[in-house]
Design an enzyme around this catalytic site. Structure first.
Site, PDB file in Angstrom:
ATOM      1  N   GLU A 164       0.933  -1.352  -0.093  1.00 12.29           N
ATOM      2  CA  GLU A 164       0.084  -0.018  -0.064  1.00 12.29           C
ATOM      3  C   GLU A 164       0.841   1.198  -0.092  1.00 12.29           C
ATOM      4  O   GLU A 164       0.764   1.967   1.131  1.00 12.29           O
ATOM      5  CB  GLU A 164      -1.085  -0.022   1.181  1.00 12.29           C
ATOM      6  CG  GLU A 164      -1.758  -1.300   1.119  1.00 12.29           C
ATOM      7  CD  GLU A 164      -3.018  -0.862   2.241  1.00 12.29           C
ATOM      8  OE1 GLU A 164      -2.962  -0.209   3.039  1.00 12.29           O
ATOM      9  OE2 GLU A 164      -3.951  -1.948   1.989  1.00 12.29           O
TER      10      GLU A 164
ATOM     11  N   GLU B 166      -5.365  -8.546   0.449  1.00 11.18           N
ATOM     12  CA  GLU B 166      -6.024  -8.638   1.991  1.00 11.18           C
ATOM     13  C   GLU B 166      -7.588  -8.364   1.600  1.00 11.18           C
ATOM     14  O   GLU B 166      -7.985  -7.533   0.622  1.00 11.18           O
ATOM     15  CB  GLU B 166      -5.520  -7.131   2.492  1.00 11.18           C
ATOM     16  CG  GLU B 166      -4.084  -7.079   3.163  1.00 11.18           C
ATOM     17  CD  GLU B 166      -3.891  -6.089   3.945  1.00 11.18           C
ATOM     18  OE1 GLU B 166      -4.400  -5.272   4.295  1.00 11.18           O
ATOM     19  OE2 GLU B 166      -2.675  -5.964   3.988  1.00 11.18           O
TER      20      GLU B 166
END
Ligand code: BGC
Length: 446
Positions: A166, A354
């Site tokens: 991220e 995720e």
């Protein structure tokens, strides 16, 4: 209930990250990370919680691998704490820290669980932050050296690598909003950080190829599909701009070798040029083996001229359900996202690295009835299935998270785990969702 059978080679996993679970923040020669510094300074984190102990996974990893084995997990995604293996970020290696990850990998392989390593899930060595962190271009070479050390030490056993988790959150939460470590509030710095992260990703991929290692390498992006609240032009434009900010800023350089036009122009006018080298975008744009997607929710967008960030307002639909993070439960967003990536960006394999949700779990007689989490996961697995049916090369799915853990600025107040942690005793309890997931994995279907 209808049965949805996944492809035979589909892999089911769980994910965690070092700072969120390991604890042992100063054990066995570990150096400090920016998250140690950030949490130790009062007022940054809910309840002033820290990751000093977290789930004490560093000392209890064997028990945790056993629990995963019990659940029948195929693959486990974890991150390496850079300052645990290189306390200063470069130079001297902390053998004990390295040994921990070697032991963990061995334990996983013994249990028939494939290890997946993320190099960077936000715990930068504080020593490197002192020199400007990701904002200082020198970091690229330190990151590559760190990755090379890990390739050399674990590359015979680990076959799936994720460079960075991220980059959006690292850049913009850490350096523009400042609600994450290192707590800087400067958008221009954040833009430089975003660029240096992408270059670092590219250099590590190049290193991986040059070393002729066997296996796959990719990156994990947090992607949030944006939808305009109405068909009005202003709303549509606001949704498009938010899409460039969260998604395009990373997807476009990686898959198209350029930053998104509209936002680039806005930034250029407002902040001036950031430092780039001539071949940076080519480097960022090189082939990767898979794209990791972290999906939690969508953004519903309206134009509101009174708002600072280009009039972008995210709105809620009252009739929909929200998680404890106040994130809308929107499984269709995952489907739309997968189709969009596959049609407009790339046809390489996709892993959901995720997906999961926080709910207000209660432990009663050692049992945790988390039916909301089961419902959340079921609906998202169904979207994934639908995307597969429509030709998306989705190969793996990692639930966030294996266990409750330190949820960054929210401390321990949000529980995302399939396993419940009693933070006082550090005892682990399988939630109902863990037993349910075990069945999903066993049957390879929902
Ligand atoms: C991060 C995790 C985090 C999760 C839930 C992702 O942004 O990679 O570290 O716990 O979302 O907020």
């Amino acid at each position: 209930m209808e049965k949805y059978k996944f492809p035979q080679d589909f892999r089911w996993g769980t994910a965690t990250s070092s700072y969120q679970i390991e604890g042992a923040y100063n054990q066995d020669g570990k150096g400090l990370s920016i998250w140690d510094t950030f949490t130790h300074s009062e007022g940054n984190i809910y309840n002033n919680d820290t990751g000093d102990q977290a789930c004490d996974h560093y000392n209890r990893y064997k028990e945790d691998v056993k629990l995963m084995e019990k659940m029948g997990i195929n693959s486990y995604r974890f991150s390496i704490s850079w300052p645990r293996v290189l306390p200063n970020g470069r130079g001297e290696v902390n053998k004990k820290g390295l040994k921990f990850y070697k032991n963990l990998v061995d334990e996983l392989l013994k249990a028939n669980i494939e290890p997946v390593v993320t190099f960077y899930h936000w715990d930068l060595p504080q020593k490197l932050q002192d020199e400007g962190g990701w904002g200082n271009r020198d970091i690229v070479k330190y990151f590559v050296n760190y990755a090379e050390l890990i390739f050399d030490e674990l590359g015979d056993k680990v076959k799936t690598w994720i460079t960075i988790n991220e980059p959006f959150v690292v850049a913009f939460h850490g350096n523009s909003r400042g609600d994450h470590a290192p707590g800087i509030k400067n958008h221009k710095v954040a833009l430089q950080v975003a660029h240096n992260l992408l270059v670092s990703h590219g250099e590590v991929v190049k290193k991986f190829r040059n070393k002729n290692l066997d296996g796959d390498i990719g990156i994990s992006l947090n992607l949030t599909p944006t939808y305009s609240f109405t068909d009005k032009k202003e709303d549509v434009q606001a949704a498009k701009l938010l899409d460039e900010y969260i998604n395009g800023w990373f997807l476009d350089p990686i898959f198209k070798g350029k930053y998104p036009d509209k936002l680039s122009n806005i930034y250029l006018k407002k902040y001036g040029k950031i430092n780039k080298k001539k071949n940076d975008l080519e480097l960022i744009n090189q082939d990767i083996d898979f794209l990791g997607i972290n999906y939690y929710s969508r953004a519903l967008v309206k134009y509101n001229p009174e708002l600072k960030f280009y009039g972008i307002e995210t709105v809620k639909r009252k009739e929909n359900d929200y998680t404890e993070m106040d994130w809308e439960i929107y499984p269709d967003g995952l489907y739309d996202l997968l189709i969009n990536i596959n049609h407009n960006y790339t046809d390489i394999p996709i892993f959901i690295t995720e997906n999961g949700a926080a709910f207000d779990d209660k432990i009663i007689n050692k049992k945790i009835n988390d039916s909301k989490r089961i419902k959340y996961l079921y609906s998202h697995f169904k979207s994934a299935y639908k995307a597969l049916q429509n030709g998306v090369p989705l190969k793996r799915y990692y639930v966030w998270s294996l266990m409750d853990n330190f949820e960054w600025a929210y401390g321990y107040s949000k529980r995302f785990g399939l396993i419940y942690i009693d933070y006082k005793t550090k005892k682990r309890f399988l939630k109902d969702s863990a037993y349910w997931y075990k069945k999903v994995i066993k049957n390879n279907s929902i």
